[in-house]
Design a protein around this motif. Structure first.
Motif, PDB file in Angstrom:
ATOM      1  N   ALA A  13       0.827  -1.206   0.000  1.00 13.00           N
ATOM      2  CA  ALA A  13       0.000   0.000   0.000  1.00 13.00           C
ATOM      3  C   ALA A  13       0.865   1.260   0.000  1.00 13.00           C
ATOM      4  N   VAL A  14       1.908   1.269   0.807  1.00 15.22           N
ATOM      5  CA  VAL A  14       2.791   2.438   0.859  1.00 15.22           C
ATOM      6  C   VAL A  14       3.511   2.622  -0.473  1.00 15.22           C
ATOM      7  N   GLU A  15       3.989   1.535  -1.058  1.00 12.66           N
ATOM      8  CA  GLU A  15       4.671   1.624  -2.346  1.00 12.66           C
ATOM      9  C   GLU A  15       3.744   2.113  -3.449  1.00 12.66           C
ATOM     10  N   ALA A  16       2.440   1.858  -3.295  1.00  9.28           N
ATOM     11  CA  ALA A  16       1.452   2.287  -4.296  1.00  9.28           C
ATOM     12  C   ALA A  16       0.951   3.704  -4.047  1.00  9.28           C
ATOM     13  N   GLY A  17       1.493   4.373  -3.023  1.00  7.05           N
ATOM     14  CA  GLY A  17       1.107   5.758  -2.749  1.00  7.05           C
ATOM     15  C   GLY A  17       0.215   5.949  -1.545  1.00  7.05           C
ATOM     16  N   GLY A  18      -0.086   4.877  -0.825  1.00  5.08           N
ATOM     17  CA  GLY A  18      -0.910   4.978   0.360  1.00  5.08           C
ATOM     18  C   GLY A  18      -0.101   5.367   1.588  1.00  5.08           C
ATOM     19  N   THR A  19      -0.769   5.455   2.729  1.00  8.00           N
ATOM     20  CA  THR A  19      -0.152   5.868   3.985  1.00  8.00           C
ATOM     21  C   THR A  19      -0.549   4.895   5.088  1.00  8.00           C
ATOM     22  N   LEU A  20       0.384   4.620   5.982  1.00  9.33           N
ATOM     23  CA  LEU A  20       0.075   3.803   7.156  1.00  9.33           C
ATOM     24  C   LEU A  20      -0.467   4.689   8.264  1.00  9.33           C
ATOM     25  N   LEU A  21      -1.715   4.498   8.643  1.00  9.25           N
ATOM     26  CA  LEU A  21      -2.277   5.215   9.788  1.00  9.25           C
ATOM     27  C   LEU A  21      -2.008   4.470  11.078  1.00  9.25           C
ATOM     28  N   MET A  22      -2.023   3.150  11.021  1.00  5.50           N
ATOM     29  CA  MET A  22      -1.668   2.318  12.161  1.00  5.50           C
ATOM     30  C   MET A  22      -0.839   1.160  11.654  1.00  5.50           C
ATOM     31  N   GLU A  23       0.418   1.105  12.062  1.00  2.59           N
ATOM     32  CA  GLU A  23       1.303   0.042  11.605  1.00  2.59           C
ATOM     33  C   GLU A  23       0.780  -1.315  12.071  1.00  2.59           C
ATOM     34  N   PRO A  24       1.152  -2.373  11.353  1.00  3.20           N
ATOM     35  CA  PRO A  24       0.682  -3.709  11.748  1.00  3.20           C
ATOM     36  C   PRO A  24       0.973  -3.978  13.220  1.00  3.20           C
ATOM     37  N   ARG A  25      -0.062  -4.399  13.917  1.00  3.76           N
ATOM     38  CA  ARG A  25       0.089  -4.731  15.331  1.00  3.76           C
ATOM     39  C   ARG A  25      -0.918  -5.801  15.694  1.00  3.76           C
ATOM     40  N   THR A  26      -0.630  -6.509  16.761  1.00  7.10           N
ATOM     41  CA  THR A  26      -1.522  -7.564  17.229  1.00  7.10           C
ATOM     42  C   THR A  26      -2.460  -7.008  18.287  1.00  7.10           C
ATOM     43  N   VAL A  27      -3.743  -7.158  18.059  1.00  3.76           N
ATOM     44  CA  VAL A  27      -4.748  -6.729  19.020  1.00  3.76           C
ATOM     45  C   VAL A  27      -4.706  -7.667  20.221  1.00  3.76           C
ATOM     46  N   PRO A  28      -4.778  -7.141  21.462  1.00  2.00           N
ATOM     47  CA  PRO A  28      -4.806  -8.028  22.636  1.00  2.00           C
ATOM     48  C   PRO A  28      -5.888  -9.100  22.493  1.00  2.00           C
ATOM     49  N   ASP A  29      -5.476 -10.348  22.618  1.00  7.31           N
ATOM     50  CA  ASP A  29      -6.389 -11.491  22.480  1.00  7.31           C
ATOM     51  C   ASP A  29      -7.035 -11.530  21.099  1.00  7.31           C
ATOM     52  N   GLY A  30      -6.386 -10.920  20.101  1.00  9.54           N
ATOM     53  CA  GLY A  30      -6.973 -10.877  18.764  1.00  9.54           C
ATOM     54  C   GLY A  30      -5.934 -11.032  17.679  1.00  9.54           C
ATOM     55  N   PRO A  31      -6.306 -10.641  16.457  1.00  9.43           N
ATOM     56  CA  PRO A  31      -5.445 -10.853  15.304  1.00  9.43           C
ATOM     57  C   PRO A  31      -4.463  -9.697  15.097  1.00  9.43           C
ATOM     58  N   SER A  32      -3.603  -9.844  14.118  1.00 16.60           N
ATOM     59  CA  SER A  32      -2.755  -8.758  13.653  1.00 16.60           C
ATOM     60  C   SER A  32      -3.552  -7.946  12.636  1.00 16.60           C
ATOM     61  N   ILE A  33      -3.543  -6.611  12.790  1.00 17.73           N
ATOM     62  CA  ILE A  33      -4.293  -5.733  11.896  1.00 17.73           C
ATOM     63  C   ILE A  33      -3.446  -4.515  11.550  1.00 17.73           C
ATOM     64  N   ALA A  34      -3.872  -3.765  10.563  1.00 17.88           N
ATOM     65  CA  ALA A  34      -3.258  -2.483  10.221  1.00 17.88           C
ATOM     66  C   ALA A  34      -4.343  -1.595   9.651  1.00 17.88           C
ATOM     67  N   VAL A  35      -4.145  -0.287   9.747  1.00 16.12           N
ATOM     68  CA  VAL A  35      -5.077   0.676   9.167  1.00 16.12           C
ATOM     69  C   VAL A  35      -4.305   1.541   8.189  1.00 16.12           C
ATOM     70  N   LEU A  36      -4.847   1.682   6.979  1.00 17.60           N
ATOM     71  CA  LEU A  36      -4.180   2.358   5.882  1.00 17.60           C
ATOM     72  C   LEU A  36      -5.036   3.506   5.373  1.00 17.60           C
ATOM     73  N   ARG A  37      -4.416   4.361   4.575  1.00 19.84           N
ATOM     74  CA  ARG A  37      -5.155   5.423   3.904  1.00 19.84           C
ATOM     75  C   ARG A  37      -4.730   5.430   2.455  1.00 19.84           C
ATOM     76  N   ASP A  38      -5.695   5.485   1.547  1.00 12.71           N
ATOM     77  CA  ASP A  38      -5.360   5.471   0.126  1.00 12.71           C
ATOM     78  C   ASP A  38      -4.867   6.861  -0.309  1.00 12.71           C
ATOM     79  N   PRO A  39      -4.351   6.989  -1.536  1.00 12.81           N
ATOM     80  CA  PRO A  39      -3.773   8.271  -1.957  1.00 12.81           C
ATOM     81  C   PRO A  39      -4.761   9.433  -1.968  1.00 12.81           C
ATOM     82  N   GLN A  40      -6.054   9.153  -2.027  1.00  9.84           N
ATOM     83  CA  GLN A  40      -7.053  10.228  -2.003  1.00  9.84           C
ATOM     84  C   GLN A  40      -7.543  10.543  -0.583  1.00  9.84           C
TER      85      GLN A  40
END
Length: 254
Positions: A214-241
């Motif tokens: 996503a970053v290489e395609a022009g997006g932005t990381l709003l929340m870097e990959p992280r593991t939610v307590p007692d949950g999965p690994s997630i990330a939040v991104l923003r597209d170029p617009q």
């Protein structure tokens, strides 16, 4: 998400409103392998449905109003859009767009909950919603971010009849025991100008790889990959617009 088909009361569709439709098509096709098909009807206004295989999985559309923000929107299935709008009003919500027919596909409305989060109501006719969930490149989870969690919780359970599973870090929504989404309280980490909103999470095979892509395609990381307590690994991104979305492990069942 434990739901694998659209069901009444659950999330059935997600669509992006964007100021640069062609750029959005390129970005999300690179990320998820989507094949967008633009509706040829003039009244569709450039509405494009993204496909994986034969399945419709999401939509990309131009902005139809000057005040419309660039953002992803989540739709919830209802059996009667007009009745659902009445329920929204009775529970303290606001109607932005009264129920209207969309060709022979269905009937929809746009509403706000009492905390200001916008979402859509979809009464299906020939189009039930997404044809695939939880697979890579498809909707895997929906999350409400709000500054008024108690009001939002009361509203959602009243309008949709959702079950609530409250945890230490996140409240989860469900239907008949099938969790499909959650609610997070917006704290001081969120700039005051960011409104309450629904955030779609798309399922992916590798969270870290998707973040890099996503970053290489022009997006932005709003929340870097992280593991939610007692949950999965997630990330939040923003597209170029500027539209935010999350990524979530494919095949995970809430």
């Amino acid at each position: 998400m434990k739901l694998d088909v659209p069901v009444i009361g659950g999330p059935c569709w997600t669509e992006l409103g964007t100021g640069d439709l062609d750029a959005a098509k390129r970005f999300y096709s690179e990320l998820f392998g989507w094949r967008p098909r633009t509706d040829p009807h003039r009244e569709a206004g450039g509405y494009s449905v993204a496909h994986l295989g034969d399945a419709a999985v999401a939509a990309l559309a131009p902005l139809y109003q000057e005040a419309q923000p660039v953002a992803w929107n989540v739709s919830f299935a209802v059996s009667d859009a007009d009745a659902a709008v009445r329920a929204v009003r009775a529970a303290g919500g606001t109607v932005v767009l009264e129920p209207m027919d969309v060709l022979d596909l269905g009937r929809f409305a746009v509403v706000f909950d009492p905390g200001g989060a916008a979402f859509q109501l979809w009464q299906a006719r020939s189009f039930p919603g997404a044809g695939l969930f939880n697979a890579p490149g498809t909707l895997g989870w929906v999350e409400l971010l709000t500054r008024a969690p108690e009001r939002a919780g009361s509203f959602c359970t009243t309008v949709f009849g959702w079950s609530v599973r409250a945890g230490e870090h996140c409240t989860q929504w469900g239907l008949d025991g099938a969790d499909f989404g959650g609610m997070v309280t917006m704290d001081d980490k969120f700039p005051p100008e960011v409104p309450a909103h629904w955030l779609p999470y798309f399922a992916v095979e590798d969270i870290d790889d998707m973040a890099r892509t996503a970053v290489e395609a022009g997006g932005t990381l709003l929340m870097e990959p992280r593991t939610v307590p007692d949950g999965p690994s997630i990330a939040v991104l923003r597209d170029p617009q500027g539209a935010a979305f999350g990524v979530y492990p494919a095949g995970l069942e809430g």
